[in-house]
Motif scaffolding. Structure first.
Motif, PDB file in Angstrom:
ATOM      1  N   ARG A 195       8.836   0.329  -7.985  1.00  0.00           N
ATOM      2  CA  ARG A 195       7.787   1.350  -7.883  1.00  0.00           C
ATOM      3  C   ARG A 195       7.947   2.221  -6.642  1.00  0.00           C
ATOM      4  NH1 ARG A 195       3.021   2.476  -5.501  1.00  0.00           N
ATOM      5  NH2 ARG A 195       3.095   0.629  -4.148  1.00  0.00           N
ATOM      6  N   ILE A 196       8.264   1.606  -5.504  1.00  0.00           N
ATOM      7  CA  ILE A 196       8.304   2.360  -4.249  1.00  0.00           C
ATOM      8  C   ILE A 196       9.678   2.980  -3.978  1.00  0.00           C
ATOM      9  CG2 ILE A 196       6.401   1.069  -3.241  1.00  0.00           C
ATOM     10  CD1 ILE A 196       8.349  -0.587  -1.659  1.00  0.00           C
ATOM     11  N   LYS A 226      12.722   5.589  -4.882  1.00  0.00           N
ATOM     12  CA  LYS A 226      12.950   6.850  -5.570  1.00  0.00           C
ATOM     13  C   LYS A 226      13.878   6.631  -6.761  1.00  0.00           C
ATOM     14  CE  LYS A 226      12.587   9.604  -1.315  1.00  0.00           C
ATOM     15  NZ  LYS A 226      13.312  10.538  -0.417  1.00  0.00           N
ATOM     16  N   SER A 231       0.833  -1.211   0.000  1.00  0.00           N
ATOM     17  CA  SER A 231       0.000   0.000   0.000  1.00  0.00           C
ATOM     18  C   SER A 231       0.868   1.262   0.000  1.00  0.00           C
ATOM     19  CB  SER A 231      -0.911   0.014   1.234  1.00  0.00           C
ATOM     20  OG  SER A 231      -0.124   0.079   2.427  1.00  0.00           O
ATOM     21  N   LEU A 232       2.171   1.105  -0.098  1.00  0.00           N
ATOM     22  CA  LEU A 232       3.090   2.233   0.007  1.00  0.00           C
ATOM     23  C   LEU A 232       3.046   3.108  -1.252  1.00  0.00           C
ATOM     24  CD1 LEU A 232       5.995   0.132   1.491  1.00  0.00           C
ATOM     25  CD2 LEU A 232       4.865   2.031   2.678  1.00  0.00           C
ATOM     26  N   PRO A 233       3.180   4.409  -1.078  1.00  0.00           N
ATOM     27  CA  PRO A 233       3.195   5.308  -2.243  1.00  0.00           C
ATOM     28  C   PRO A 233       4.439   5.084  -3.099  1.00  0.00           C
ATOM     29  CG  PRO A 233       2.804   6.523  -0.194  1.00  0.00           C
ATOM     30  CD  PRO A 233       3.240   5.152   0.202  1.00  0.00           C
ATOM     31  N   ALA A 234       4.334   5.414  -4.362  1.00  0.00           N
ATOM     32  CA  ALA A 234       5.477   5.327  -5.268  1.00  0.00           C
ATOM     33  C   ALA A 234       6.563   6.320  -4.850  1.00  0.00           C
ATOM     34  CB  ALA A 234       5.031   5.606  -6.698  1.00  0.00           C
ATOM     35  N   ASN A 235       7.800   5.984  -5.171  1.00  0.00           N
ATOM     36  CA  ASN A 235       8.938   6.891  -4.947  1.00  0.00           C
ATOM     37  C   ASN A 235       9.068   7.314  -3.483  1.00  0.00           C
ATOM     38  OD1 ASN A 235       9.396   7.008  -7.854  1.00  0.00           O
ATOM     39  ND2 ASN A 235       7.601   8.336  -7.921  1.00  0.00           N
ATOM     40  N   THR A 236       8.977   6.333  -2.584  1.00  0.00           N
ATOM     41  CA  THR A 236       9.003   6.623  -1.149  1.00  0.00           C
ATOM     42  C   THR A 236      10.380   6.461  -0.536  1.00  0.00           C
ATOM     43  OG1 THR A 236       6.688   5.962  -0.877  1.00  0.00           O
ATOM     44  CG2 THR A 236       8.064   5.934   1.097  1.00  0.00           C
TER      45      THR A 236
END
Length: 238
Positions: A123-124, A126, A94-99
């Motif tokens: 995806r997650i 940076k 569920s983590l946002p992209a580029n985290t």
């Protein structure tokens, strides 16, 4: 019961090759800046996450096994620290992209669907984000029966060579920039146990049988298995 379930029931931390001593050596040698945001992917009981948190890194732990997450949160309470832990599948978070700046995976990836997991890690991460992955390696040929025995015991997808692991990363959007093999890593005695045990209250008898079997497997294949540490960078698409 399988190998991963045994680890969960026994509350085993630092079960990856080299244990916490290897993790410490990696971070000491790589001099990773303290402002790097880290995901401990497959965090288990939170041993590594706790160590990195106390060094000063902003860190999140993630594990598919709810019992491992319970162990990790209990460690938080014991140490009076606050590390966020997520009970999620690494192949679909569920983590946002580029985290994250860095994703650490200690003997985890081979227990997952690599195309799905590496895609999600990409995806997650940076841009220019890094992956450090410790994985079991085949250093000598295995017969079909031997590989089947290892796959059945560990519940993994295969016993890959270094070049096969490199191919998996490359095919899934990463550039390998360094590989450290077991012989490259001289692990000094850290003066503390590398592996921890924090079992649940009621343990089935076969948990100890499986632990004994793990020791036999380790001895049997000691000359054919090793580990490597892969350092990979998220490929920048042009």
């Amino acid at each position: 019961m399988n190998y991963l379930k045994m680890l969960s029931l026994l509350g085993i931390g630092g079960a990856h090759p080299g244990g916490l001593s290897l993790t410490k050596k990696i971070f000491e040698s790589e001099q990773i800046p303290l402002n790097r945001i880290i995901l401990d992917a497959g965090c288990g009981t939170g041993q590594t996450a706790s160590y990195l948190y106390q060094l000063g890194y902003p860190i999140t732990g993630l594990d598919f096994d709810p019992q491992m997450i319970q162990h990790a949160k209990k460690r938080n309470q014991q140490l009076n620290i606050e590390i966020p832990y997520l009970n999620e599948d690494l192949s679909h978070t569920s983590l946002p992209a580029n985290t994250f700046d860095l994703i650490l995976s200690e003997s985890v990836l081979n227990f997952t669907s690599l195309p799905d997991t590496l895609s999600e890690i990409s995806r997650i991460l940076k841009q220019n984000g890094l992956v450090i992955a410790i994985e079991m390696i085949r250093k000598a040929p295995l017969s079909s029966d031997e590989e089947d025995e290892l796959k059945a015991f560990y519940g993994c997808n295969g016993i890959f060579s270094v070049s096969e692991w490199e191919k998996q990363f490359t095919q899934n959007g990463f550039t390998i920039y360094k590989v450290l093999n077991e012989e490259d890593l001289i692990l000094q005695d850290m003066g503390e146990p590398s592996t921890e045990f924090s079992p649940v209250e009621a343990l089935p008898d076969d948990a100890f049988t499986l632990l004994s079997e793990h020791e036999k497997i380790s001895n049997k294949y000691g000359n054919k298995l090793t580990f490597s540490v892969f350092f990979a960078r998220k490929t920048i698409l042009k």
